[in-house]
Design a protein around this motif. Sequence first.
Motif, PDB file in Angstrom:
ATOM      1  N   ASP A   1       0.844  -1.166   0.216  1.00  0.00           N
ATOM      2  CA  ASP A   1      -0.026  -0.039   0.065  1.00  0.00           C
ATOM      3  C   ASP A   1       0.824   0.978  -0.121  1.00  0.00           C
ATOM      4  OD1 ASP A   1      -2.512  -1.113  -0.471  1.00  0.00           O
ATOM      5  OD2 ASP A   1      -2.740  -0.553   2.203  1.00  0.00           O
ATOM      6  N   ALA A   2      -0.028   2.560  -1.025  1.00  0.00           N
ATOM      7  CA  ALA A   2       1.341   3.560  -0.348  1.00  0.00           C
ATOM      8  C   ALA A   2      -0.100   4.710   0.099  1.00  0.00           C
ATOM      9  CB  ALA A   2       0.866   4.342  -1.921  1.00  0.00           C
ATOM     10  N   THR A   3       0.402   5.640   0.597  1.00  0.00           N
ATOM     11  CA  THR A   3       0.085   6.713   1.320  1.00  0.00           C
ATOM     12  C   THR A   3      -0.821   7.476   0.602  1.00  0.00           C
ATOM     13  OG1 THR A   3       1.195   5.833   3.169  1.00  0.00           O
ATOM     14  CG2 THR A   3      -0.040   8.055   3.297  1.00  0.00           C
ATOM     15  N   ALA A   4      -2.063   7.878   0.256  1.00  0.00           N
ATOM     16  CA  ALA A   4      -2.881   8.888  -0.075  1.00  0.00           C
ATOM     17  C   ALA A   4      -3.258   9.698   0.719  1.00  0.00           C
ATOM     18  CB  ALA A   4      -3.490   7.478  -1.431  1.00  0.00           C
ATOM     19  N   SER A   5      -3.006  10.768   0.361  1.00  0.00           N
ATOM     20  CA  SER A   5      -3.464  11.888   1.124  1.00  0.00           C
ATOM     21  C   SER A   5      -5.052  12.491   0.750  1.00  0.00           C
ATOM     22  CB  SER A   5      -2.174  13.261   0.775  1.00  0.00           C
ATOM     23  OG  SER A   5      -1.434  12.894   2.049  1.00  0.00           O
ATOM     24  N   ILE A   6      -5.901  13.437   1.058  1.00  0.00           N
ATOM     25  CA  ILE A   6      -7.404  13.529   0.362  1.00  0.00           C
ATOM     26  C   ILE A   6      -6.670  14.909   0.415  1.00  0.00           C
ATOM     27  CG2 ILE A   6      -9.386  13.700   1.330  1.00  0.00           C
ATOM     28  CD1 ILE A   6      -9.067  11.313   2.755  1.00  0.00           C
ATOM     29  N   ASP A   7      -7.328  15.485  -0.753  1.00  0.00           N
ATOM     30  CA  ASP A   7      -7.573  16.720  -0.619  1.00  0.00           C
ATOM     31  C   ASP A   7      -8.745  17.602  -0.515  1.00  0.00           C
ATOM     32  OD1 ASP A   7      -7.031  19.722  -1.768  1.00  0.00           O
ATOM     33  OD2 ASP A   7      -6.099  18.947  -3.235  1.00  0.00           O
ATOM     34  N   LEU A   8      -8.862  17.981   0.312  1.00  0.00           N
ATOM     35  CA  LEU A   8      -9.823  18.709   0.393  1.00  0.00           C
ATOM     36  C   LEU A   8     -10.504  19.706  -0.104  1.00  0.00           C
ATOM     37  CD1 LEU A   8     -10.143  18.285   4.554  1.00  0.00           C
ATOM     38  CD2 LEU A   8     -11.341  16.600   3.321  1.00  0.00           C
ATOM     39  N   SER A   9      -9.403  20.148  -0.853  1.00  0.00           N
ATOM     40  CA  SER A   9     -10.420  21.458  -1.821  1.00  0.00           C
ATOM     41  C   SER A   9     -10.721  21.219  -2.443  1.00  0.00           C
ATOM     42  CB  SER A   9      -8.546  22.195  -1.946  1.00  0.00           C
ATOM     43  OG  SER A   9      -7.755  21.402  -2.670  1.00  0.00           O
ATOM     44  N   THR A  10     -10.455  19.147  -3.579  1.00  0.00           N
ATOM     45  CA  THR A  10     -11.304  18.707  -4.336  1.00  0.00           C
ATOM     46  C   THR A  10     -12.496  18.511  -4.126  1.00  0.00           C
ATOM     47  OG1 THR A  10     -10.219  16.802  -4.150  1.00  0.00           O
ATOM     48  CG2 THR A  10      -9.033  18.221  -5.138  1.00  0.00           C
ATOM     49  N   SER A  11     -13.625  19.315  -3.129  1.00  0.00           N
ATOM     50  CA  SER A  11     -14.725  18.452  -2.912  1.00  0.00           C
ATOM     51  C   SER A  11     -15.913  18.933  -3.933  1.00  0.00           C
ATOM     52  CB  SER A  11     -15.136  18.647  -1.395  1.00  0.00           C
ATOM     53  OG  SER A  11     -16.356  18.672  -0.827  1.00  0.00           O
ATOM     54  N   ARG A  12     -16.392  17.930  -3.802  1.00  0.00           N
ATOM     55  CA  ARG A  12     -17.578  18.181  -4.897  1.00  0.00           C
ATOM     56  C   ARG A  12     -18.497  16.799  -4.772  1.00  0.00           C
ATOM     57  NH1 ARG A  12     -13.286  19.314  -7.839  1.00  0.00           N
ATOM     58  NH2 ARG A  12     -13.936  20.368  -9.250  1.00  0.00           N
ATOM     59  N   GLU A  13     -19.675  17.100  -5.097  1.00  0.00           N
ATOM     60  CA  GLU A  13     -21.354  16.157  -5.773  1.00  0.00           C
ATOM     61  C   GLU A  13     -21.197  15.171  -6.767  1.00  0.00           C
ATOM     62  OE1 GLU A  13     -24.306  17.864  -3.170  1.00  0.00           O
ATOM     63  OE2 GLU A  13     -22.972  17.015  -1.167  1.00  0.00           O
ATOM     64  N   ILE A  14     -21.191  14.306  -6.723  1.00  0.00           N
ATOM     65  CA  ILE A  14     -22.113  14.076  -7.914  1.00  0.00           C
ATOM     66  C   ILE A  14     -23.435  14.367  -8.675  1.00  0.00           C
ATOM     67  CG2 ILE A  14     -21.323  12.237  -9.573  1.00  0.00           C
ATOM     68  CD1 ILE A  14     -19.288  11.316  -7.539  1.00  0.00           C
ATOM     69  N   PRO A  15     -23.809  15.021  -8.607  1.00  0.00           N
ATOM     70  CA  PRO A  15     -24.934  15.525  -9.419  1.00  0.00           C
ATOM     71  C   PRO A  15     -26.094  13.861  -9.972  1.00  0.00           C
ATOM     72  CG  PRO A  15     -24.001  16.608 -10.826  1.00  0.00           C
ATOM     73  CD  PRO A  15     -23.410  16.518 -10.305  1.00  0.00           C
ATOM     74  N   TRP A  16     -25.300  12.705 -10.403  1.00  0.00           N
ATOM     75  CA  TRP A  16     -25.720  12.263 -11.208  1.00  0.00           C
ATOM     76  C   TRP A  16     -25.707  10.409 -10.699  1.00  0.00           C
ATOM     77  CZ3 TRP A  16     -21.969  14.951 -13.339  1.00  0.00           C
ATOM     78  CH2 TRP A  16     -20.719  13.448 -13.495  1.00  0.00           C
ATOM     79  N   ASN A  17     -24.886  10.908  -8.831  1.00  0.00           N
ATOM     80  CA  ASN A  17     -24.615   9.885  -8.335  1.00  0.00           C
ATOM     81  C   ASN A  17     -25.824  10.236  -6.927  1.00  0.00           C
ATOM     82  OD1 ASN A  17     -24.162   6.844  -7.870  1.00  0.00           O
ATOM     83  ND2 ASN A  17     -22.000   7.691  -7.609  1.00  0.00           N
ATOM     84  N   ASP A  18     -26.595  10.277  -6.827  1.00  0.00           N
ATOM     85  CA  ASP A  18     -27.374  10.504  -5.934  1.00  0.00           C
ATOM     86  C   ASP A  18     -26.521  12.077  -4.919  1.00  0.00           C
ATOM     87  OD1 ASP A  18     -29.380   8.717  -6.877  1.00  0.00           O
ATOM     88  OD2 ASP A  18     -28.325   6.827  -5.681  1.00  0.00           O
ATOM     89  N   ASN A  19     -26.046  12.163  -5.497  1.00  0.00           N
ATOM     90  CA  ASN A  19     -25.111  13.514  -4.947  1.00  0.00           C
ATOM     91  C   ASN A  19     -23.756  13.370  -3.394  1.00  0.00           C
ATOM     92  OD1 ASN A  19     -26.325  16.058  -5.938  1.00  0.00           O
ATOM     93  ND2 ASN A  19     -27.794  15.708  -4.826  1.00  0.00           N
ATOM     94  N   THR A  20     -23.353  11.737  -3.880  1.00  0.00           N
ATOM     95  CA  THR A  20     -22.014  11.139  -3.567  1.00  0.00           C
ATOM     96  C   THR A  20     -21.906  12.493  -3.017  1.00  0.00           C
ATOM     97  OG1 THR A  20     -22.915   8.499  -3.883  1.00  0.00           O
ATOM     98  CG2 THR A  20     -20.845   9.253  -3.445  1.00  0.00           C
ATOM     99  N   PRO A  21     -20.590  12.152  -2.180  1.00  0.00           N
ATOM    100  CA  PRO A  21     -19.444  13.421  -2.232  1.00  0.00           C
ATOM    101  C   PRO A  21     -18.146  12.755  -2.409  1.00  0.00           C
ATOM    102  CG  PRO A  21     -20.306  13.408  -0.452  1.00  0.00           C
ATOM    103  CD  PRO A  21     -21.543  12.229  -1.102  1.00  0.00           C
TER     104      PRO A  21
END
Length: 455
Positions: free
Chosen positions: A81-101
Amino acid sequence: MAQTNTSQEIIEAIKASPSTKIKLAVTDIDGILRGKIISKEKFLKAIDRNVGFCDVVFGWDANDMVYNNSKVTGWHTGFPDATASIDLSTSREIPWNDNTPLFLADFHRDENMSNVCPRTLLKRVSEEALNLGFKPKFANEFEWFNFRETPDSLNEKGGINPTPLTPGMFGYSILRSSQNQAYFDDLFNLLKKFEVPLEGLHTETGNGVYEAAIAYTDILEAADRAVLFKTGVKEIASRHEIMASFMAKWNVNLPGCSGHIHQSLWDEKEEKNLFFDDSRDHSISTIMEQYIAGQLHCLPHILPMYAPTVNSYKRMVAGSWAATSVSWGVENRTTALRVINQTVDAMRLENRVPGADTNPYLSMAASLASGLYGIKNELSLDIEATSGNEYDHKDHQKLPATLAEATEKMKHSDLAPKLFGQTFTDHFSRTREWEWEQFSNAVTDWEIKRYFEII
């Protein structure tokens, strides 16, 4: 947009969201989103602790075949496993997928993978620009073909001869777009809700081909939008039983698909376009002139960053609206680089080399790094601007004609490691050698038709 919210506000919004799951994605060397669905609880813990991704995402090709020539990972490392860092600034919702974040992640904190992660590479190049006092603003535009197919129907055809969404050459056609109005409207409206705003969307020349221009913004956000655009288009198309393809050239008789990059440098406050100087010819500033010189100087050495597949080079032929030489011009669509100088705010450089099959993080990193190389070294723009048809200039330096030729040049270049680092250059070159090897080992329909009976 998410970028206007603080990290704490984004976290609180996720906690309050009715969604119990989060979609998390990273981008591999080919620009393909690789991801997973995780629970809201795991996501909230991973913000501080990061999240593990099998490093095979940088150890296999677009068809999940493991490289046999990679140094950074492979069977010899056991694929940890490699360590992936989540970039909170990329936050968005997928409107065609029940607004899943949805959130994007990268590997900038992982000692092994940070040197080959495309998003991390772009962040490093962007940081260099900021340290020099420049704010890079970029945007991608894409052409792609649409087909009346599903994965199952195309599979039944053996993966060939897809049926175009519409017949005939209908560039900029109001008629053709209105004949698929529901799909066309969904693309424009849903992508905007997905925080991938489009400046324009229209049909292009070719059977069932569209073109979209994504809104201009900071370079990292521009690359994020470009990656999410390609995936978003494919997912929206699937809802209409349509398949979208970003191949550079799917049919020899039809135009190819570009992934042009629009770019400019601004001051740190984003108040002044540093490419514009109305006291000079064509309003091209000294900085822009050096930037152009840098891109032209570096172009032959780093072409696989713009043309990464075997198919990329089928698009780059004379008379195809694609670049074939080291060239530039003012409002000239036959050259590799096109200066657009209509107004001070719109003053920019269009890199017309990339196809729609590029990894946006890599093509933007290559554009910015090579432009900065020209500025830092105060390169002179010794190549004259092309007037008229660049394809007629047989004496101009031609670009490598195949992935094998381009990769060999990049692999042995002293310039590429200066721009991207030795580890990245070595790994990326190896992945392109692998890509060419897979093609060389394949028996094609063309070979069977040509040689089966007559030879």
